[in-house]
Design a protein around this motif. Sequence first.
Motif, short mmCIF file in Angstrom:
data_model
loop_
_atom_site.label_atom_id
_atom_site.label_comp_id
_atom_site.label_asym_id
_atom_site.label_seq_id
_atom_site.Cartn_x
_atom_site.Cartn_y
_atom_site.Cartn_z
N GLU A 118 0.83 -1.21 0.00
CA GLU A 118 0.00 0.00 0.00
C GLU A 118 0.87 1.26 0.00
OE1 GLU A 118 -2.45 -3.31 1.68
OE2 GLU A 118 -0.37 -2.61 1.87
N ALA A 119 1.90 1.28 0.85
CA ALA A 119 2.77 2.46 0.92
C ALA A 119 3.57 2.65 -0.36
CB ALA A 119 3.71 2.33 2.13
N VAL A 120 4.09 1.55 -0.90
CA VAL A 120 4.90 1.64 -2.12
C VAL A 120 4.06 2.14 -3.29
CG1 VAL A 120 6.10 0.27 -3.87
CG2 VAL A 120 6.59 -0.09 -1.45
N SER A 121 2.87 1.59 -3.47
CA SER A 121 2.03 2.00 -4.60
C SER A 121 1.56 3.45 -4.43
CB SER A 121 0.83 1.06 -4.75
OG SER A 121 -0.01 1.13 -3.63
N GLU A 122 1.28 3.87 -3.18
CA GLU A 122 0.84 5.24 -2.94
C GLU A 122 1.97 6.23 -3.24
OE1 GLU A 122 -1.21 8.66 -1.86
OE2 GLU A 122 -1.92 6.64 -2.38
N ALA A 123 3.20 5.93 -2.78
CA ALA A 123 4.33 6.81 -3.04
C ALA A 123 4.65 6.88 -4.54
CB ALA A 123 5.55 6.34 -2.26
N LEU A 124 4.56 5.74 -5.21
CA LEU A 124 4.81 5.70 -6.65
C LEU A 124 3.75 6.50 -7.40
CD1 LEU A 124 6.37 4.50 -9.07
CD2 LEU A 124 4.86 2.52 -8.94
N TYR A 125 2.50 6.37 -6.98
CA TYR A 125 1.39 7.06 -7.63
C TYR A 125 1.50 8.58 -7.45
CZ TYR A 125 -3.49 8.31 -8.65
OH TYR A 125 -4.63 8.87 -9.17
N ALA A 126 1.89 9.02 -6.25
CA ALA A 126 1.88 10.45 -5.92
C ALA A 126 3.24 11.11 -6.10
CB ALA A 126 1.40 10.63 -4.49
N ASN A 127 4.26 10.38 -6.60
CA ASN A 127 5.61 10.93 -6.74
C ASN A 127 6.13 11.47 -5.42
OD1 ASN A 127 5.77 10.33 -9.51
ND2 ASN A 127 4.82 12.27 -10.08
N GLN A 137 16.07 6.08 2.22
CA GLN A 137 15.03 6.88 1.58
C GLN A 137 15.22 6.76 0.07
OE1 GLN A 137 14.85 11.34 1.87
NE2 GLN A 137 12.81 10.95 2.72
N VAL A 138 14.15 6.40 -0.63
CA VAL A 138 14.27 6.14 -2.06
C VAL A 138 13.22 6.93 -2.84
CG1 VAL A 138 15.14 3.82 -1.61
CG2 VAL A 138 12.70 4.15 -2.05
N MET A 139 13.53 7.14 -4.12
CA MET A 139 12.62 7.76 -5.08
C MET A 139 11.98 6.64 -5.90
SD MET A 139 13.63 10.17 -8.34
CE MET A 139 14.34 11.50 -7.36
N PRO A 140 10.70 6.32 -5.68
CA PRO A 140 10.07 5.22 -6.42
C PRO A 140 9.80 5.61 -7.88
CG PRO A 140 8.45 6.29 -5.01
CD PRO A 140 9.78 6.93 -4.70
N LEU A 141 10.24 4.75 -8.80
CA LEU A 141 10.11 5.06 -10.23
C LEU A 141 9.27 4.04 -10.99
CD1 LEU A 141 13.81 6.09 -10.98
CD2 LEU A 141 11.85 7.59 -10.54
N GLY A 142 9.13 2.83 -10.46
CA GLY A 142 8.35 1.82 -11.19
C GLY A 142 8.08 0.61 -10.32
N LEU A 143 7.02 -0.10 -10.66
CA LEU A 143 6.65 -1.34 -9.98
C LEU A 143 6.57 -2.43 -11.03
CD1 LEU A 143 5.79 -2.50 -7.20
CD2 LEU A 143 3.43 -2.05 -7.86
N THR A 158 7.63 15.55 -2.05
CA THR A 158 7.43 15.09 -3.43
C THR A 158 8.72 15.27 -4.22
OG1 THR A 158 6.65 17.27 -4.14
CG2 THR A 158 4.99 15.69 -3.36
N PHE A 159 8.76 14.67 -5.42
CA PHE A 159 9.92 14.79 -6.30
C PHE A 159 9.44 14.85 -7.75
CE2 PHE A 159 9.15 10.24 -5.83
CZ PHE A 159 9.17 9.80 -7.14
N ALA A 160 10.31 15.36 -8.60
CA ALA A 160 10.03 15.38 -10.04
C ALA A 160 10.67 14.14 -10.66
CB ALA A 160 10.59 16.64 -10.68
N ARG A 161 9.87 13.36 -11.40
CA ARG A 161 10.41 12.15 -12.00
C ARG A 161 11.53 12.50 -12.98
NH1 ARG A 161 7.97 7.29 -11.85
NH2 ARG A 161 8.69 6.73 -13.94
N PRO A 162 12.64 11.74 -12.94
CA PRO A 162 13.75 12.00 -13.87
C PRO A 162 13.29 11.90 -15.32
CG PRO A 162 14.38 10.44 -12.13
CD PRO A 162 12.91 10.62 -12.02
N LYS A 163 13.56 12.91 -16.10
CA LYS A 163 13.10 12.94 -17.48
C LYS A 163 13.74 11.84 -18.33
CE LYS A 163 11.98 17.87 -17.54
NZ LYS A 163 12.22 19.19 -18.19
N GLY A 164 14.93 11.43 -17.96
CA GLY A 164 15.62 10.44 -18.77
C GLY A 164 15.25 9.01 -18.45
N PHE A 165 14.42 8.79 -17.42
CA PHE A 165 14.09 7.41 -17.04
C PHE A 165 12.86 6.92 -17.80
CE2 PHE A 165 11.68 4.38 -14.44
CZ PHE A 165 12.63 3.38 -14.33
N ASP A 166 12.97 5.72 -18.36
CA ASP A 166 11.87 5.08 -19.06
C ASP A 166 11.82 3.62 -18.61
OD1 ASP A 166 10.75 3.35 -21.36
OD2 ASP A 166 10.14 5.37 -21.94
N LEU A 167 10.72 3.22 -17.96
CA LEU A 167 10.64 1.88 -17.39
C LEU A 167 10.71 0.80 -18.46
CD1 LEU A 167 10.32 0.24 -14.79
CD2 LEU A 167 7.83 0.39 -15.08
#
Length: 342
Positions: free
Chosen positions: A178-187, A205-211, A247-256
Amino acid sequence: MPWCAYGRFSAARPGKTDMAKRPDTLETVLLALELLRRIPRGRKVTASELHRQLKDAGIDRDLRTIQRQLEMFSDHFEIERDDRSKPYGYCWLEQAKALAVPNLTPQESLLLRLAEEHLKNLLPVRLMKSMEGFFSQARRNLGPDSTAQLEREWPGKVRVVATSQPLLPPQIAPGVFEAVSEALYANRWLDLDYQNAAGKRAKVQVMPLGLVQQGPRLYLVCRYQGYDNERNLALHRIHSAEVSTLTFARPKGFDLKMYDDDGRFGFGEGEKIRLTFRIERGAGLHLLETPLSRDQQVEELGDGKLKISATVVDSAMLDWWLRGFGGAVSEVDKKSMKNEET
């Protein structure tokens, strides 16, 4: 007879003048429509459950407002209030025709049933919870008493099968998904208590980028604070997870997709190679139907073998796959593509 088999219905409606005096008329109407769509037939739903569904859908109203709306509905629509015990429950009467609230068709019900089953680990938990009213209606629409026989039978006619030895999914600690999906969803940044495969445990502390779901396992693709490279963390190795307010801004160069295409989930580093090997025809016949790559080349050899050549990403998974054929595979050669790419 079920408690919601009877009810009262009043033709009274608020007048246009009264409605016009309210500054938040549109907002109130939209809230009412959302509530009416989520009130089920044949079973009760409480004000707290509806309050939670709306909150998960991004509609933030206090519980008392929801309770007042439901009390009004039971006076003006064919909605029954079960006040025999608290919390009170509400449902549409089976014969209700007072308001045309769209119902799911058999085809829509089938689609939702399959989506609930196969996407439950790939959608944000709050989204799944906000859809619970629709999932519940879909389940009832395809229940044993349903007249939609063909749609009801369809889930028993299709199945996704494993391509390797089936394994049971690992246990994930309560609240982690629940926490991982919420953080990923809300950046939002995510605070984890994580233990790696070697047994080393640390708070990070991590920046979630994909599941990502790989077989029975779920992995979080993320960046550690202060680093710009991606890592894969197994959700079942997370002891606890807490969503940060930052919150954070997703890295523009990252593509899952590109990250996956580079073989990151096959334990590779994204290096492309030209793979060549020989394989007995019986063992390699499937490669004529499902090639290793778009540029795969196949040569029929006179000794009952095939010579396969294809551009692939080098990885540990590729090595495991080749070793799985045992003596049926021989003369394996890997040629780096780095020089050709430059």
